[in-house]
Design a protein around this motif. Sequence first.
Motif, PDB file in Angstrom:
ATOM      1  N   ASP A 149      68.581   4.331   6.465  1.00  0.00           N
ATOM      2  CA  ASP A 149      69.039   3.814   7.598  1.00  0.00           C
ATOM      3  C   ASP A 149      68.845   4.495   8.787  1.00  0.00           C
ATOM      4  O   ASP A 149      69.703   5.254   8.892  1.00  0.00           O
ATOM      5  N   ARG A 150      67.895   4.307   9.399  1.00  0.00           N
ATOM      6  CA  ARG A 150      67.392   5.095  10.649  1.00  0.00           C
ATOM      7  C   ARG A 150      68.606   5.226  11.948  1.00  0.00           C
ATOM      8  O   ARG A 150      68.842   6.233  12.419  1.00  0.00           O
ATOM      9  N   ALA A 151      69.096   3.744  12.154  1.00  0.00           N
ATOM     10  CA  ALA A 151      70.128   3.694  12.993  1.00  0.00           C
ATOM     11  C   ALA A 151      71.118   4.492  12.488  1.00  0.00           C
ATOM     12  O   ALA A 151      71.957   5.213  13.389  1.00  0.00           O
ATOM     13  N   ARG A 152      71.539   4.604  11.278  1.00  0.00           N
ATOM     14  CA  ARG A 152      72.914   5.322  10.923  1.00  0.00           C
ATOM     15  C   ARG A 152      72.370   7.008  11.037  1.00  0.00           C
ATOM     16  O   ARG A 152      73.388   7.777  11.527  1.00  0.00           O
ATOM     17  N   THR A 153      71.376   7.302  10.686  1.00  0.00           N
ATOM     18  CA  THR A 153      70.987   8.702  10.608  1.00  0.00           C
ATOM     19  C   THR A 153      71.059   9.111  12.120  1.00  0.00           C
ATOM     20  O   THR A 153      71.439  10.074  12.618  1.00  0.00           O
ATOM     21  N   ALA A 154      70.568   8.314  13.009  1.00  0.00           N
ATOM     22  CA  ALA A 154      70.509   8.504  14.495  1.00  0.00           C
ATOM     23  C   ALA A 154      71.875   8.668  14.985  1.00  0.00           C
ATOM     24  O   ALA A 154      72.305   9.732  15.886  1.00  0.00           O
ATOM     25  N   GLN A 155      72.927   7.901  14.577  1.00  0.00           N
ATOM     26  CA  GLN A 155      74.175   7.980  14.943  1.00  0.00           C
ATOM     27  C   GLN A 155      74.898   9.125  14.455  1.00  0.00           C
ATOM     28  O   GLN A 155      75.562   9.783  15.093  1.00  0.00           O
ATOM     29  N   VAL A 156      74.659   9.561  13.202  1.00  0.00           N
ATOM     30  CA  VAL A 156      75.320  10.804  12.749  1.00  0.00           C
ATOM     31  C   VAL A 156      74.570  12.056  13.381  1.00  0.00           C
ATOM     32  O   VAL A 156      75.376  13.141  13.832  1.00  0.00           O
ATOM     33  N   PHE A 196      76.637  15.056  15.883  1.00  0.00           N
ATOM     34  CA  PHE A 196      76.667  16.447  15.494  1.00  0.00           C
ATOM     35  C   PHE A 196      76.436  16.753  17.173  1.00  0.00           C
ATOM     36  O   PHE A 196      77.030  17.957  17.460  1.00  0.00           O
ATOM     37  N   ASP A 197      75.659  16.402  18.004  1.00  0.00           N
ATOM     38  CA  ASP A 197      75.379  16.969  19.213  1.00  0.00           C
ATOM     39  C   ASP A 197      76.394  16.834  19.833  1.00  0.00           C
ATOM     40  O   ASP A 197      76.906  17.476  20.860  1.00  0.00           O
ATOM     41  N   ASN A 198      77.472  15.628  19.781  1.00  0.00           N
ATOM     42  CA  ASN A 198      78.840  15.506  20.438  1.00  0.00           C
ATOM     43  C   ASN A 198      79.790  16.927  20.251  1.00  0.00           C
ATOM     44  O   ASN A 198      80.316  17.434  20.999  1.00  0.00           O
ATOM     45  N   ILE A 199      79.756  17.286  18.691  1.00  0.00           N
ATOM     46  CA  ILE A 199      80.488  18.285  18.326  1.00  0.00           C
ATOM     47  C   ILE A 199      80.137  19.553  18.955  1.00  0.00           C
ATOM     48  O   ILE A 199      80.985  20.212  19.735  1.00  0.00           O
ATOM     49  N   ARG A 222      78.464  19.678  22.015  1.00  0.00           N
ATOM     50  CA  ARG A 222      78.817  19.662  23.487  1.00  0.00           C
ATOM     51  C   ARG A 222      80.286  19.999  23.755  1.00  0.00           C
ATOM     52  O   ARG A 222      80.451  20.542  24.615  1.00  0.00           O
ATOM     53  N   SER A 223      81.047  19.488  22.747  1.00  0.00           N
ATOM     54  CA  SER A 223      82.494  20.046  22.901  1.00  0.00           C
ATOM     55  C   SER A 223      82.876  21.501  22.841  1.00  0.00           C
ATOM     56  O   SER A 223      83.504  21.985  23.420  1.00  0.00           O
ATOM     57  N   VAL A 224      81.793  22.134  22.271  1.00  0.00           N
ATOM     58  CA  VAL A 224      81.940  23.493  21.940  1.00  0.00           C
ATOM     59  C   VAL A 224      81.543  24.214  23.294  1.00  0.00           C
ATOM     60  O   VAL A 224      82.005  25.117  23.628  1.00  0.00           O
ATOM     61  N   LEU A 225      80.438  23.498  23.654  1.00  0.00           N
ATOM     62  CA  LEU A 225      79.918  24.159  25.069  1.00  0.00           C
ATOM     63  C   LEU A 225      80.913  24.280  26.167  1.00  0.00           C
ATOM     64  O   LEU A 225      80.857  25.095  26.917  1.00  0.00           O
ATOM     65  N   ALA A 226      81.610  23.014  26.030  1.00  0.00           N
ATOM     66  CA  ALA A 226      82.304  22.764  27.296  1.00  0.00           C
ATOM     67  C   ALA A 226      83.669  24.004  27.070  1.00  0.00           C
ATOM     68  O   ALA A 226      83.833  24.689  28.410  1.00  0.00           O
ATOM     69  N   GLN A 227      83.686  24.191  26.034  1.00  0.00           N
ATOM     70  CA  GLN A 227      85.090  25.143  25.658  1.00  0.00           C
ATOM     71  C   GLN A 227      84.349  26.653  26.158  1.00  0.00           C
ATOM     72  O   GLN A 227      85.080  27.724  26.713  1.00  0.00           O
ATOM     73  N   ARG A 228      83.083  26.982  25.530  1.00  0.00           N
ATOM     74  CA  ARG A 228      82.749  28.237  25.777  1.00  0.00           C
ATOM     75  C   ARG A 228      82.411  28.559  27.297  1.00  0.00           C
ATOM     76  O   ARG A 228      82.605  29.649  27.819  1.00  0.00           O
ATOM     77  N   ARG A 229      82.191  27.362  28.078  1.00  0.00           N
ATOM     78  CA  ARG A 229      81.862  27.705  29.545  1.00  0.00           C
ATOM     79  C   ARG A 229      83.175  28.283  30.417  1.00  0.00           C
ATOM     80  O   ARG A 229      83.010  28.480  31.253  1.00  0.00           O
ATOM     81  N   ARG A 256      71.895  23.320  17.103  1.00  0.00           N
ATOM     82  CA  ARG A 256      72.000  22.319  15.927  1.00  0.00           C
ATOM     83  C   ARG A 256      71.067  23.091  14.787  1.00  0.00           C
ATOM     84  O   ARG A 256      71.517  22.948  13.711  1.00  0.00           O
ATOM     85  N   ASN A 257      70.011  23.571  15.083  1.00  0.00           N
ATOM     86  CA  ASN A 257      69.403  24.322  14.147  1.00  0.00           C
ATOM     87  C   ASN A 257      70.002  25.382  13.418  1.00  0.00           C
ATOM     88  O   ASN A 257      69.953  25.714  12.443  1.00  0.00           O
ATOM     89  N   TRP A 258      70.427  26.244  14.357  1.00  0.00           N
ATOM     90  CA  TRP A 258      71.270  27.556  13.917  1.00  0.00           C
ATOM     91  C   TRP A 258      72.273  27.259  12.990  1.00  0.00           C
ATOM     92  O   TRP A 258      72.741  27.885  12.007  1.00  0.00           O
ATOM     93  N   THR A 259      73.151  25.905  13.239  1.00  0.00           N
ATOM     94  CA  THR A 259      74.478  25.758  12.411  1.00  0.00           C
ATOM     95  C   THR A 259      74.030  24.685  11.352  1.00  0.00           C
ATOM     96  O   THR A 259      74.478  24.911  10.106  1.00  0.00           O
ATOM     97  N   GLY A 260      73.271  23.641  11.607  1.00  0.00           N
ATOM     98  CA  GLY A 260      72.824  22.677  10.638  1.00  0.00           C
ATOM     99  C   GLY A 260      72.204  23.164   9.458  1.00  0.00           C
ATOM    100  O   GLY A 260      72.433  23.092   8.186  1.00  0.00           O
TER     101      GLY A 260
END
Length: 247
Positions: free
Chosen positions: A26-33, A37-40, A42-49, A80-84
């Motif tokens: 299901d492409r929509a579900r894959t895109a959502q997942v 991950f991008d949200n995770i 982004r939350s790290v980047l906010a902390q790192r900054r 995403r590449n480095w961690t995924g």
Amino acid sequence: MGWPSDLEGRLLAWIEDNHAATRSGDRARTAQVAEEFDNIIRSVLAQRRSSSTPSVTDQLLRVHVDGRPLSDAEIVSVLRNWTGGDLGSIALCVGVLVHHLASRPELQSRLRKGVPDAELDLVVDEVLRIDDPFVSNRRVTTAAVELGELGLPAGARVKLHWTSGNRDEGVFGDPDAFDPAGHAGDNLVYGIGRHACPGRLLATLELRIAVRALLAGTTEIRLDPDRPAEREVAPVGGWARVPVLLH
Ligand code: HEM
């Protein structure tokens, strides 16, 4: 990476969701997942900054490419590449290795007698060649190319099927023949060419440690006769579950 350790539970849960979404087709579900991950990240980047302890993530935030800093979308993509890569692939590879070892007592006893790292690494790569859980990657041709007898125009979508390539009878003869040193030069588990896996050394080290720890902590590993191993469903390769008995 400089990421908080309390993120682990969220990342592990994400792997489960990601596999389930990939299996569903299901492409929509894959895109959502993927977005999750991008949200995770982004939350790290906010902390790192706002953090002062240096990390690889910070280096990426500061790096200039072609005279400009990377955009947030680019940083998220690289992270995403480095961690995924690490999160999903190692787990899949361990499943394949455990299944192979559990089904082959003779290989277990050979490895239990003690083999040098280099030999063990070749064995691990060969097991993964025979049953490559890292199934495929995609490309879009940037120019017209000839591939074997096939002419492809620019802009063609190409799927590189690593699992199939690693079992090519034209290259390996019997694809199940176990020849770690002999097959090493043609092994495509970590890809080939410009985009070959930069995580290969790390992955090799992690898998070596996992196999050594498993062998050191047991005298025998057997498949559980009451609970058959379950294959992953394409496009994910390897095993979804490998129940084993550890002695
Ligand atoms: C566990 C076993 C692993 C396997 C079997 C594996 C396999 C691969 C393969 C086949 C590619 C080529 C992709 C392509 O040609 O499009 C690749 C690329 C990549 N891998 Fe791995 N990988 C593993 C672990 C890792 C680890 C541990 C990391 C990072 C920590 C990693 C990071 C990457 C990255 C960033 C790329 C993209 C390279 C590029 O596009 O230039 N991989 N991997």
